[in-house]
Design a protein around this motif. Structure first.
Motif, PDB file in Angstrom:
ATOM      1  N   ALA A 125       0.701  -1.210   0.072  1.00 16.33           N
ATOM      2  CA  ALA A 125      -0.079   0.078   0.101  1.00 16.33           C
ATOM      3  C   ALA A 125       0.789   1.203  -0.078  1.00 16.33           C
ATOM      4  CB  ALA A 125      -0.769   0.120   1.264  1.00 16.33           C
ATOM      5  N   LEU A 126       2.156   1.249   0.688  1.00 17.40           N
ATOM      6  CA  LEU A 126       2.915   2.422   0.897  1.00 17.40           C
ATOM      7  C   LEU A 126       3.349   2.621  -0.714  1.00 17.40           C
ATOM      8  CD1 LEU A 126       4.404   4.361   2.809  1.00 17.40           C
ATOM      9  CD2 LEU A 126       6.507   2.886   2.580  1.00 17.40           C
ATOM     10  N   TYR A 127       3.756   1.664  -1.415  1.00 23.73           N
ATOM     11  CA  TYR A 127       4.478   1.974  -2.675  1.00 23.73           C
ATOM     12  C   TYR A 127       3.402   2.127  -3.503  1.00 23.73           C
ATOM     13  CZ  TYR A 127       9.010  -0.397  -2.429  1.00 23.73           C
ATOM     14  OH  TYR A 127      10.403  -0.770  -2.502  1.00 23.73           O
ATOM     15  N   GLU A 128       1.992   1.792  -3.590  1.00 24.39           N
ATOM     16  CA  GLU A 128       1.050   2.203  -4.251  1.00 24.39           C
ATOM     17  C   GLU A 128       0.733   3.811  -3.980  1.00 24.39           C
ATOM     18  OE1 GLU A 128      -3.714   1.308  -5.060  1.00 24.39           O
ATOM     19  OE2 GLU A 128      -2.417   0.105  -3.878  1.00 24.39           O
ATOM     20  N   TRP A 129       0.284   3.993  -2.780  1.00 28.73           N
ATOM     21  CA  TRP A 129      -0.299   5.540  -2.669  1.00 28.73           C
ATOM     22  C   TRP A 129       0.898   6.588  -2.861  1.00 28.73           C
ATOM     23  CZ3 TRP A 129      -5.378   6.432  -2.880  1.00 28.73           C
ATOM     24  CH2 TRP A 129      -5.952   5.331  -2.808  1.00 28.73           C
ATOM     25  N   ILE A 130       1.975   6.307  -2.114  1.00 26.68           N
ATOM     26  CA  ILE A 130       2.877   7.399  -2.079  1.00 26.68           C
ATOM     27  C   ILE A 130       3.563   7.492  -3.545  1.00 26.68           C
ATOM     28  CG2 ILE A 130       5.352   7.811  -1.345  1.00 26.68           C
ATOM     29  CD1 ILE A 130       3.157   8.632   0.454  1.00 26.68           C
ATOM     30  N   GLY A 131       3.648   6.172  -4.179  1.00 28.15           N
ATOM     31  CA  GLY A 131       4.277   6.080  -5.499  1.00 28.15           C
ATOM     32  C   GLY A 131       3.434   7.127  -6.421  1.00 28.15           C
ATOM     33  N   ARG A 132       2.015   7.095  -6.254  1.00 31.59           N
ATOM     34  CA  ARG A 132       1.229   7.782  -6.946  1.00 31.59           C
ATOM     35  C   ARG A 132       1.209   9.531  -6.711  1.00 31.59           C
ATOM     36  NH1 ARG A 132      -4.902   5.913  -6.214  1.00 31.59           N
ATOM     37  NH2 ARG A 132      -3.971   3.909  -6.864  1.00 31.59           N
ATOM     38  N   ALA A 133       1.511   9.725  -5.662  1.00 31.20           N
ATOM     39  CA  ALA A 133       1.378  11.182  -5.172  1.00 31.20           C
ATOM     40  C   ALA A 133       2.775  11.469  -5.677  1.00 31.20           C
ATOM     41  CB  ALA A 133       1.514  11.191  -3.784  1.00 31.20           C
TER      42      ALA A 133
END
Length: 477
Positions: free
Chosen positions: A448-456
């Motif tokens: 989830a960290l990769y997904e959400w922070i990667g998106r931002a």
């Protein structure tokens, strides 16, 4: 939960000498009741009234060290996804790079960032944190001076989901909330702050919620009015304030002038913690000590960002209380309290050219009971004493081996590290074993960290050098 009896442990209670009649350290036992609090502790074998019964559990430490969980008195849990960012930057260029990501983040990105940061703390033996939450107000920072201008306001969930993240992870927290007086009319600012103080308590289980606090921001304020408003909400809500203050060497004269703003507003006192406090004058140190202010030391981050050396030996000799923090996970990069203690202790010894100015037990106290004291929560955490929460770590100095133990505190602080950390307990419940958290969220937190922070970060034009599988983007066939 079942009551728990810990036996065959080398116990470092960190209680001050004479407070409970026990020796400074001892081989012995500890009893945890069904509420998760310590009901007994002592050398030798447990007496009959504290022995394990059929409706209780036993933890045989097998001669390992059992000590209080670490307390980080200055933390920014939401930064867990930005380790290694801006590796050659001082504070404000680093802050500008990080703020660009969070300007594009949403509430779920903030939730998973905080979950990840909280689980990381627990896996590293940190059971309590003072958490500076990321403000709902986004700011663009001048990399030379740190002066920020408002460039956006996020919805309330951006902040409240950070409360949820630490709560769901199982960390004990003091949530620090910024008074965003530069973002709207004072009436609205006060109402929003009150809502967030209530949300901090309402969204966190009572045993985990150790209070709310003001995220002191006078260091970046344009006028003394900010200090006056912070003083007002401290009084109205009966809470403390931790201010980032004199962290860097930029525009020192301007920064130092603002010390008087807090003094004139009546804020100097035991409720004010001075975070960093790297570049004070002797007069400021004397005034802060006389007023009862405490200081929170971020030894690792001060070195990483080239901020300078906070001379805590000097402050302590003046009468200031000292706590320690791990600061941003994006500027300590590893949430390692053992490394934080060693960096700090060795830096003080080098600065003073005297190896006796800071001893292992003293620096361990700063990162446990001392931090709890400056936060005003030492009645609940920071040491292993009857009535307090059973938050403790099991550290085996023999796995991997550190050799003969000539001094228990020296071995624990100077020779042990995360590789020796075997288990972490919060309220008598196992929170982490061999670096892996027991929380159900742990299985999802990395992805989830990769997904959400990667998106931002992508929206900010920033992209990781490696993806979650360890590959350079585009390198997979």
């Amino acid at each position: 939960m079942l009551p728990l009896t810990v036996v065959n442990a080398v116990l470092l209670p960190m209680a001050d000498a004479g407070s409970d009649g026990q020796p400074d350290w001892f081989v012995g036992w500890m009893r945890v009741d069904a509420s998760g609090r310590i009901s007994g502790i002592g050398p030798g074998n447990p007496p009959p009234e504290h022995s394990a019964g059929p409706a209780s559990a036993v933890l045989d430490a097998g001669g390992a060290i059992v000590a209080p969980g670490f307390v980080s008195a200055h933390s920014h849990l939401f930064t867990s996804g930005l380790r290694g960012i801006a590796p050659d930057s001082t504070l404000y260029p680093w802050l500008r790079a990080m703020s660009e990501v969070f300007r594009h983040a949403d509430a779920e990105a903030m939730y998973w960032s905080t979950v990840h940061g909280s689980l990381d703390f627990l896996a590293c033996g940190i059971t309590t944190a003072y958490n500076f939450t990321q403000s709902r107000v986004s700011r663009a920072f001048d990399p030379a001076t740190g002066k920020g201008t408002v460039d956006g306001v996020h919805p309330p969930e951006y902040l409240t989901r950070q409360f949820d993240g630490a709560a769901d992870a199982g960390l004990r927290v003091v949530n620090a909330i910024r008074l965003d007086d530069d973002a709207g009319p004072e009436r609205e600012v006060f109402a929003e702050f009150a809502d967030m103080v209530a949300a901090s308590a309402g969204r966190t289980p009572p045993d985990q919620h150790l209070g709310a606090s003001v995220f002191g921001s006078v260091q970046w304020a344009a006028t003394p009015r900010t200090a006056e408003l912070e003083a007002r909400v401290m009084r109205e809500h009966g809470i403390g304030n931790q201010a980032h203050f004199l962290e860097t060497a930029e525009e020192l004269d301007v920064q130092r002038e603002k010390f008087a703003w807090y003094a004139d507003a009546g804020v100097l006192g035991p409720a004010l913690l001075l975070g960093h406090f790297v570049h004070p004058t002797d007069e400021m140190v004397a005034a802060a000590a006389e007023a009862g202010c405490a200081m929170v030391w971020q030894a690792t981050s001060n070195g990483r960002l080239g901020s300078g050396i906070a001379d805590v030996v000097r402050y302590s000799r003046a009468g200031m209380r000292i706590g320690m923090g791990l600061d941003d996970q994006s500027c300590t990069d590893q949430s390692d309290p053992f490394g934080n203690m060693r960096i700090g202790m060795y830096t003080m010894r080098a600065l003073h050219t005297d190896a006796s100015v800071l001893l292992p037990r003293e620096v361990l106290r700063m990162h446990t009971l001392g931090s709890a004291e400056v936060l005003g929560v030492a009645d609940r955490v920071g040491s292993l004493e009857v009535g307090k929460f059973a938050d403790f770590v099991v550290v085996d100095h023999r796995a991997p081996g550190t050799g003969p133990v000539w001094d228990v505190y020296a071995t624990y602080v100077m020779a042990c590290g995360l590789r020796n950390l075997k288990q972490v307990y919060v309220g008598g419940r196992l929170a982490s074993a061999d670096g892996r958290c027991t929380s159900p969220l742990a299985a999802d937190a990395d992805g989830a960290l990769y997904e959400w922070i990667g998106r931002a970060a992508g929206q900010a034009g920033m992209h990781p050098a490696l993806d979650s599988g360890g590959q350079a983007p585009g390198a997979r066939p």
